[in-house]
Design an enzyme around this catalytic site. Sequence first.
Site, PDB file in Angstrom:
ATOM      1  N   SER A 115       0.891  -1.420  -0.059  1.00 31.90           N
ATOM      2  CA  SER A 115       0.009  -0.002  -0.116  1.00 31.90           C
ATOM      3  C   SER A 115       0.979   1.361   0.032  1.00 31.90           C
ATOM      4  CB  SER A 115      -0.830   0.070   1.204  1.00 31.90           C
ATOM      5  OG  SER A 115      -2.096   0.826   1.015  1.00 31.90           O
TER       6      SER A 115
ATOM      7  N   ASP B  31      -8.765  -5.469  -5.733  1.00 31.05           N
ATOM      8  CA  ASP B  31      -8.256  -4.304  -4.955  1.00 31.05           C
ATOM      9  C   ASP B  31      -8.450  -2.853  -5.732  1.00 31.05           C
ATOM     10  OD1 ASP B  31      -7.133  -2.396  -3.132  1.00 31.05           O
ATOM     11  OD2 ASP B  31      -4.968  -3.037  -3.753  1.00 31.05           O
TER      12      ASP B  31
ATOM     13  N   HIS C  17      -6.150  -6.450  -1.507  1.00 29.95           N
ATOM     14  CA  HIS C  17      -5.252  -5.517  -1.279  1.00 29.95           C
ATOM     15  C   HIS C  17      -4.063  -6.404  -0.661  1.00 29.95           C
ATOM     16  CE1 HIS C  17      -3.839  -1.708  -0.740  1.00 29.95           C
ATOM     17  NE2 HIS C  17      -3.704  -1.826   0.538  1.00 29.95           N
TER      18      HIS C  17
END
Length: 490
Positions: free
Chosen positions: A178, A434, A459
Amino acid sequence: MKTTSLGLLALGVLLLGLATPGASSLLGRFRRGRNKNGFLPPPPIPEGKERLGEQWLEQPVDHFNPTDTRIWSQKYYTNFEFYKEGGPVFLMIGGEGPASQGWMYSGSWYDNAKQLNAALFQVEHRYYGYSHPTEDMSTENLVYLSSEQALADLATFTIAMQKEMGLQDNKWIVFGGSYAGSLAAWYRLKYPHLAHGAIATSAPVDAKVDFREYFDVVRNSLATASEDCNIAIKAANEEMETLLLDAAGWGVLSERFRLCSALDATIQDDVSLLFEALADNFAYVVQYNNELGSTNIELVCGIMQDESLGTPLDRYQEVNRILLNEFGETCLEHRYDVMIKAMQSSKWEENMDGGRAWVYQTCTEFGWYQSSDSEEQPFAHQFPLDFFIDMCQDVYGTNFTKELLYKGVDRTNAMYGGLHPDVTRVVFPNGSIDPWHSISILVDLGSEVHAILINGTAHCADMYSHSPEDPPELDRAREEIFNLIQKWLS
């Protein structure tokens, strides 16, 4: 426990900041456990493994002002159980959450370290967890919070460990998910002499103010179960908007969605926060899907398509009930002023969730506001871009204007290259489910920058160790990443 909804930022855990995993939903940060930015709960410490001692490294408060001699202590962990002399060094970069010992004993990077005899380091990001560079989080002190300062922290850390542990000649590979995945790619870009390669998982590298594509992907991911799911969600939101027309309808919404206090629909910011919170129920499920338990796309779409449960609004209410109960929340906080007051606190002890720090980064560097402005998504249009932009001023002061935000986003892309970073030896794994994949690297950028789009995963899924339930595409992605690391090291 009641919860305040903040769904936008994110980022967001984002991974992981992993530790922090991390890129986030603004608002999602204040809903317990529902970070759309990307922060994922770390794996537990395996039975039989000893708890690691916390270690601390002195860092400059400001790396870019040599006359500022103030220092602070940054938290990190080490694990040398697999290391053999001359082996590689794996560095996990922290994101918008606390560093966690669970990652020192688990995850695909740990599995790879076992095969490659690597040393493991994990560094907590400044202003998150227990790495506190300043006495508080006042707006004046947050000026030292930026991706540039975080990358400089990593450089200082790498050099210190090289000297202290004799690791100057070893090849360092950095990992992150991320927001921390973005940092991994940017560390390789800005400090190529220190980072030999980078695994940038679910990394949103394209800064943009209006990240309206987020909910487009949410819609498309829900459609993998059935398009009827989106049709029912849209109908539920239309029912909600009808109930906004009079005070009797406000009462119905307050009761149905277990609001912590009665809805007053004359306060548009409260309406925006409510609609965003309920959309965030589905965004949370989509972003993590099967990674965080049994609440997945199939479950929520099964509810939305089950006509025996009543109208589309009845089914929308049921999804909210399940998620409130899953996280032990007694009610849903929809009041904008309550959210702003919570975010204005500058006390470290009141900001351990990372919300104030992460929102600051979105207001100054990234944007990534998950607005309802797209015509393609089914969640109505009650939380437009201006709702999030105004929040910057409401939290941090009148200087945080729209102009400052747009300049900050342009500067970020100018510094790092956006979707065209000039890097080598970086791999960008992403999951097709995601929503963050839409602002990451999805095609190879030459022979030494690889993109891996993993069909059907969400994710940061590749960061976890293999599970028997994993689809074959996910296992193949982990194998491809391992093979690339081997190639870089050979």
